[in-house]
Design a protein around this motif. Structure first.
Motif, PDB file in Angstrom:
ATOM      1  N   LYS A   1       0.831  -1.210   0.000  1.00 23.85           N
ATOM      2  CA  LYS A   1       0.000   0.000   0.000  1.00 23.85           C
ATOM      3  C   LYS A   1       0.866   1.261   0.000  1.00 23.85           C
ATOM      4  CE  LYS A   1      -2.239   3.324   2.601  1.00 23.85           C
ATOM      5  NZ  LYS A   1      -1.691   4.311   3.556  1.00 23.85           N
ATOM      6  N   GLU A   2       1.905   1.272   0.826  1.00 24.35           N
ATOM      7  CA  GLU A   2       2.778   2.449   0.916  1.00 24.35           C
ATOM      8  C   GLU A   2       3.505   2.702  -0.402  1.00 24.35           C
ATOM      9  OE1 GLU A   2       5.258   1.553   4.216  1.00 24.35           O
ATOM     10  OE2 GLU A   2       3.629   1.746   5.686  1.00 24.35           O
ATOM     11  N   ASP A   3       4.022   1.636  -1.027  1.00 27.91           N
ATOM     12  CA  ASP A   3       4.754   1.795  -2.279  1.00 27.91           C
ATOM     13  C   ASP A   3       3.869   2.372  -3.382  1.00 27.91           C
ATOM     14  OD1 ASP A   3       7.024   0.807  -1.116  1.00 27.91           O
ATOM     15  OD2 ASP A   3       6.962  -1.151  -2.108  1.00 27.91           O
ATOM     16  N   LEU A   4       2.640   1.856  -3.494  1.00 23.42           N
ATOM     17  CA  LEU A   4       1.764   2.311  -4.570  1.00 23.42           C
ATOM     18  C   LEU A   4       1.118   3.656  -4.261  1.00 23.42           C
ATOM     19  CD1 LEU A   4       0.266  -1.103  -5.667  1.00 23.42           C
ATOM     20  CD2 LEU A   4       1.828   0.348  -6.944  1.00 23.42           C
ATOM     21  N   SER A   5       0.894   3.928  -2.981  1.00 25.56           N
ATOM     22  CA  SER A   5       0.399   5.254  -2.601  1.00 25.56           C
ATOM     23  C   SER A   5       1.428   6.319  -2.962  1.00 25.56           C
ATOM     24  CB  SER A   5       0.096   5.311  -1.102  1.00 25.56           C
ATOM     25  OG  SER A   5      -0.987   4.470  -0.773  1.00 25.56           O
ATOM     26  N   ALA A   6       2.702   5.985  -2.762  1.00 29.65           N
ATOM     27  CA  ALA A   6       3.776   6.925  -3.081  1.00 29.65           C
ATOM     28  C   ALA A   6       3.831   7.229  -4.578  1.00 29.65           C
ATOM     29  CB  ALA A   6       5.109   6.365  -2.612  1.00 29.65           C
ATOM     30  N   LYS A   7       3.295   6.307  -5.395  1.00 35.55           N
ATOM     31  CA  LYS A   7       3.264   6.533  -6.848  1.00 35.55           C
ATOM     32  C   LYS A   7       2.002   7.271  -7.280  1.00 35.55           C
ATOM     33  CE  LYS A   7       6.103   2.458  -7.839  1.00 35.55           C
ATOM     34  NZ  LYS A   7       6.169   1.119  -8.475  1.00 35.55           N
ATOM     35  N   GLY A   8       1.108   7.562  -6.312  1.00 32.71           N
ATOM     36  CA  GLY A   8      -0.073   8.366  -6.613  1.00 32.71           C
ATOM     37  C   GLY A   8      -1.398   7.633  -6.619  1.00 32.71           C
ATOM     38  N   HIS A   9      -1.389   6.332  -6.389  1.00 35.01           N
ATOM     39  CA  HIS A   9      -2.640   5.564  -6.380  1.00 35.01           C
ATOM     40  C   HIS A   9      -3.410   5.808  -5.084  1.00 35.01           C
ATOM     41  CE1 HIS A   9      -1.583   3.326 -10.026  1.00 35.01           C
ATOM     42  NE2 HIS A   9      -0.370   3.209  -9.534  1.00 35.01           N
ATOM     43  N   ASN A  10      -4.745   5.856  -5.199  1.00 36.70           N
ATOM     44  CA  ASN A  10      -5.607   6.107  -4.037  1.00 36.70           C
ATOM     45  C   ASN A  10      -5.918   4.807  -3.305  1.00 36.70           C
ATOM     46  OD1 ASN A  10      -5.854   8.865  -4.717  1.00 36.70           O
ATOM     47  ND2 ASN A  10      -7.513   8.396  -6.156  1.00 36.70           N
ATOM     48  N   PHE A  11      -5.697   4.790  -2.002  1.00 33.34           N
ATOM     49  CA  PHE A  11      -5.958   3.599  -1.196  1.00 33.34           C
ATOM     50  C   PHE A  11      -6.841   3.921   0.005  1.00 33.34           C
ATOM     51  CE2 PHE A  11      -2.620   1.601  -3.559  1.00 33.34           C
ATOM     52  CZ  PHE A  11      -2.806   0.244  -3.403  1.00 33.34           C
ATOM     53  N   MET A  12      -7.735   3.003   0.306  1.00 33.22           N
ATOM     54  CA  MET A  12      -8.400   2.958   1.607  1.00 33.22           C
ATOM     55  C   MET A  12      -7.917   1.669   2.264  1.00 33.22           C
ATOM     56  SD  MET A  12     -12.274   4.384   0.944  1.00 33.22           S
ATOM     57  CE  MET A  12     -12.589   4.386   2.706  1.00 33.22           C
ATOM     58  N   TYR A  13      -7.200   1.793   3.338  1.00 29.37           N
ATOM     59  CA  TYR A  13      -6.576   0.636   4.003  1.00 29.37           C
ATOM     60  C   TYR A  13      -7.092   0.558   5.433  1.00 29.37           C
ATOM     61  CZ  TYR A  13      -2.998  -2.785   5.262  1.00 29.37           C
ATOM     62  OH  TYR A  13      -2.359  -3.925   5.666  1.00 29.37           O
ATOM     63  N   TYR A  14      -7.715  -0.581   5.757  1.00 30.19           N
ATOM     64  CA  TYR A  14      -8.239  -0.805   7.100  1.00 30.19           C
ATOM     65  C   TYR A  14      -7.268  -1.683   7.885  1.00 30.19           C
ATOM     66  CZ  TYR A  14     -12.756   0.763   5.216  1.00 30.19           C
ATOM     67  OH  TYR A  14     -13.768   1.485   4.633  1.00 30.19           O
ATOM     68  N   GLN A  15      -6.604  -1.116   8.880  1.00 31.01           N
ATOM     69  CA  GLN A  15      -5.800  -1.939   9.776  1.00 31.01           C
ATOM     70  C   GLN A  15      -6.726  -2.726  10.699  1.00 31.01           C
ATOM     71  OE1 GLN A  15      -2.508  -0.127  11.780  1.00 31.01           O
ATOM     72  NE2 GLN A  15      -1.646   0.733   9.913  1.00 31.01           N
ATOM     73  N   LEU A  16      -6.185  -3.760  11.302  1.00 28.04           N
ATOM     74  CA  LEU A  16      -6.999  -4.663  12.111  1.00 28.04           C
ATOM     75  C   LEU A  16      -7.712  -3.934  13.242  1.00 28.04           C
ATOM     76  CD1 LEU A  16      -7.612  -7.766  12.261  1.00 28.04           C
ATOM     77  CD2 LEU A  16      -5.848  -7.901  14.024  1.00 28.04           C
ATOM     78  N   ASP A  17      -7.056  -2.938  13.822  1.00 27.98           N
ATOM     79  CA  ASP A  17      -7.627  -2.236  14.969  1.00 27.98           C
ATOM     80  C   ASP A  17      -8.316  -0.928  14.600  1.00 27.98           C
ATOM     81  OD1 ASP A  17      -5.364  -0.883  14.205  1.00 27.98           O
ATOM     82  OD2 ASP A  17      -4.552  -0.670  16.239  1.00 27.98           O
ATOM     83  N   ASP A  18      -8.497  -0.692  13.300  1.00 25.68           N
ATOM     84  CA  ASP A  18      -9.190   0.523  12.861  1.00 25.68           C
ATOM     85  C   ASP A  18     -10.627   0.495  13.366  1.00 25.68           C
ATOM     86  OD1 ASP A  18     -10.505   2.545  11.369  1.00 25.68           O
ATOM     87  OD2 ASP A  18      -9.081   2.319   9.721  1.00 25.68           O
ATOM     88  N   LYS A  19     -11.056   1.569  14.022  1.00 25.99           N
ATOM     89  CA  LYS A  19     -12.405   1.593  14.590  1.00 25.99           C
ATOM     90  C   LYS A  19     -13.479   1.537  13.500  1.00 25.99           C
ATOM     91  CE  LYS A  19     -12.943   6.648  15.078  1.00 25.99           C
ATOM     92  NZ  LYS A  19     -11.817   7.039  14.255  1.00 25.99           N
ATOM     93  N   ASN A  20     -13.098   1.879  12.266  1.00 26.91           N
ATOM     94  CA  ASN A  20     -14.035   1.833  11.147  1.00 26.91           C
ATOM     95  C   ASN A  20     -13.969   0.506  10.378  1.00 26.91           C
ATOM     96  OD1 ASN A  20     -14.981   4.543  11.524  1.00 26.91           O
ATOM     97  ND2 ASN A  20     -13.061   5.286  10.607  1.00 26.91           N
ATOM     98  N   ASN A  21     -13.151  -0.440  10.879  1.00 25.12           N
ATOM     99  CA  ASN A  21     -13.025  -1.741  10.229  1.00 25.12           C
ATOM    100  C   ASN A  21     -14.120  -2.672  10.734  1.00 25.12           C
ATOM    101  OD1 ASN A  21     -12.305  -4.245   9.208  1.00 25.12           O
ATOM    102  ND2 ASN A  21     -10.131  -4.048   9.717  1.00 25.12           N
ATOM    103  N   PRO A  22     -15.113  -3.005   9.903  1.00 29.45           N
ATOM    104  CA  PRO A  22     -16.221  -3.868  10.354  1.00 29.45           C
ATOM    105  C   PRO A  22     -15.860  -5.351  10.414  1.00 29.45           C
ATOM    106  CG  PRO A  22     -16.537  -3.280   8.057  1.00 29.45           C
ATOM    107  CD  PRO A  22     -15.298  -2.553   8.505  1.00 29.45           C
ATOM    108  N   GLN A  23     -14.626  -5.704   9.998  1.00 24.90           N
ATOM    109  CA  GLN A  23     -14.165  -7.104  10.006  1.00 24.90           C
ATOM    110  C   GLN A  23     -15.061  -8.010   9.158  1.00 24.90           C
ATOM    111  OE1 GLN A  23     -11.315  -7.735  11.330  1.00 24.90           O
ATOM    112  NE2 GLN A  23     -11.049  -5.861  12.518  1.00 24.90           N
TER     113      GLN A  23
END
Length: 510
Positions: A58-80
């Motif tokens: 995600k970091e590599d491609l974001s650095a090239k300009g691609h748009n990402f929505m990334y949910y980490q495991l503990d993200d309060k908005n991550n519905p699992q």
């Protein structure tokens, strides 16, 4: 048109055509989910590696300009929940279309089809652009043929992709150098130390702990060494070509008390997560082989390429040809439970102690340790293939169902009645002694069949053949061993079976 594209945790292919140009109307969504950490109890190093690799991607491609929505495991908005994650991302981006790459696991393939059926926007799927073959190429190749054997598929692949072929014939005069790839390593030549990428992973471990993710195995939080980024994996590939490839083939089946990796590449996680493609791995090996400054025997290179171009692609093809029924196969009707030492390594059998202990310590064992030590023991003690599957799928860093289940339930446990292998891969202690130094440091004697000090493999082997006699009586590849069994003195066989029965009834004491 605004588009949402899903990237799964094993689809980390930065060279995919999706990323050939930046489009502000496309949002990529990735998520660390309990669904994936909990469907089997994984090794903690495996979960850690996937999370690190996903974040790096995600970091590599974001650095090239691609748009990402990334949910980490503990993200309060991550519905699992994968369906909810997709729906939420579509709503947040006002997307008019949803796209995904074809998964390599049947369960995810079915899940995504169901999710797409519930969407009220357009949807489409794409190839992952990773494998040499399409999903059903193997199935089509064997249609109308009397027998499926990997060798014919492998030769077709060599010709089709022009790999070590000259005028439709194998370079060097032989298609397969397997007979040259069975040497025991006795301390020479020296083995270069594995290339490590030390990193602190305390944050990931704390994340898993707080999320109550149950794992197996060990991890050193301050020195996690597996390559997980694109740069690290390419560096590991280069190191393999320069340092390990010259002796890989010779010792690819060898095992040793003091060496976990020997001359193996440690690239299987990188490939199975799609950080590296099989083509770029094979191309790198061939370029190094053809470099005039190197002096590498063709047997080293062919042995490596066969594992990737032949076996890896073959197993994936079998998976998509035979699923979902394949997952339920138990032709030999084995029903015993795994002994507790599969989670501790505490056994007096040195080969199992080393192979299982290494698996728990490093989330790694090479193919012969998996097949001819752990798998051999599991089959001879007639363990339920469901139990064996779950253990293999959980413990190894490179284990994803498409490659694990075909190797385990098929090649190792013969639960598929010969779809993958033409005979069961079982042996007595003699094979393990031939390919390793394990037996010299063992509580048991590899030369004895009965008695308290006799290696369990010896009685278990003949007992297995006797108990499954009816099943293998028409298997031509078993003719020699069945003939030896039939000639065995009845009293001697009875003693062997008594010893085997005692072992099976007391697995946790051996």
């Amino acid at each position: 048109m605004k588009i949402v594209r899903l990237i799964l945790g094993d689809q980390l292919n930065q060279n995919h055509s999706w990323f050939s140009s930046v489009n502000d109307d496309i949002t990529y969504v990735m998520a660390e989910m309990k669904q994936e950490t909990d469907y089997v109890k994984h090794h903690i190093q495996k979960v850690t590696a996937f999370f690190l690799a996903m974040r790096s991607f995600k970091e590599d491609l974001s650095a090239k300009g691609h748009n990402f929505m990334y949910y980490q495991l503990d993200d309060k908005n991550n519905p699992q929940n994968l369906e909810q994650i997709i729906s939420n991302t579509i709503a947040e981006t006002n997307a008019e279309k949803f796209e995904y790459q074809l998964p390599d696991e049947y369960r995810l393939d079915q899940q995504l089809q169901q999710i797409c059926n519930s969407l009220d926007i357009a949807h489409d799927y794409y190839d992952s652009e990773h494998f040499y073959t399409t999903r059903y190429e193997l199935k089509d190749f064997y249609t109308g043929k009397k027998q499926m054997v990997m060798e014919s598929f492998y030769r077709m692949m060599r010709k089709k992709h022009d790999i070590m072929v000259q005028n439709d014939q194998p370079e060097g005069g032989k298609w397969n150098y397997d007979q040259s790839n069975r040497n025991k390593w006795k301390g020479q030549p020296p083995i270069p130390k594995e290339k490590e990428f030390i990193k602190n992973v305390e944050e990931i471990i704390e994340l898993l702990k707080n999320a109550n993710v149950q794992t197996i195995g060990k991890i050193d939080s301050e020195s996690f060494a597996w390559p997980v980024t694109r740069e690290e994996c390419l560096s590991t590939l280069d190191y393999f070509c320069k340092q390990l490839l010259p002796h890989f083939g010779d010792y690819q089946d060898a095992m040793h008390d003091d060496e976990k990796f020997l001359f193996h590449s440690r690239l299987s996680f990188a490939m199975n997560a799609k950080i590296l493609s099989p083509k770029e791995v094979i191309d790198a090996v061939l370029n190094h082989f053809y470099d005039k400054t190197t002096n590498i025997n063709i047997s080293q290179v062919e042995g490596f390429i066969r594992q990737i171009l032949g076996w890896r692609e073959y197993m994936r093809g079998i998976y998509w040809k035979e699923m979902p029924e394949y997952k339920e196969l138990n032709t030999l009707n084995n029903t015993n439970k795994l002994p507790d030492f599969f989670w501790s390594g505490n056994t007096k059998m040195n080969c199992l102690k080393k192979a299982i202990g290494q698996s728990l310590d490093a989330s790694y064992a090479h193919h012969i340790q998996r097949l001819m030590v752990i798998g051999n023991f599991s089959l001879l003690t007639q363990i339920d293939p469901d139990e064996v599957d779950k253990w293999y799928l959980g413990v190894y860093i490179d284990a994803i169902e498409w490659v694990e289940i075909t190797n385990t339930r098929g090649m190792s446990q013969f639960a598929d009645d010969g779809i993958v292998a033409t005979k069961p891969y079982v042996s007595s202690a003699n094979y393990i002694n031939k390919m390793s130094n394990y037996c010299g440091n063992c509580h048991y004697s590899h030369t004895k069949k009965i008695g308290e000090k006799a290696c369990p493999f010896n009685s278990l082997y003949w007992n297995f053949l006797s108990e499954k006699r009816e099943h293998f009586k028409d298997n031509q590849r078993m003719n020699m061993m069945m003939a030896l069994l039939n000639k065995m003195d009845g009293n001697k066989l009875a003693e062997i079976q008594e010893r085997a029965a005692h072992i099976i009834e007391n697995l946790d004491t051996i």
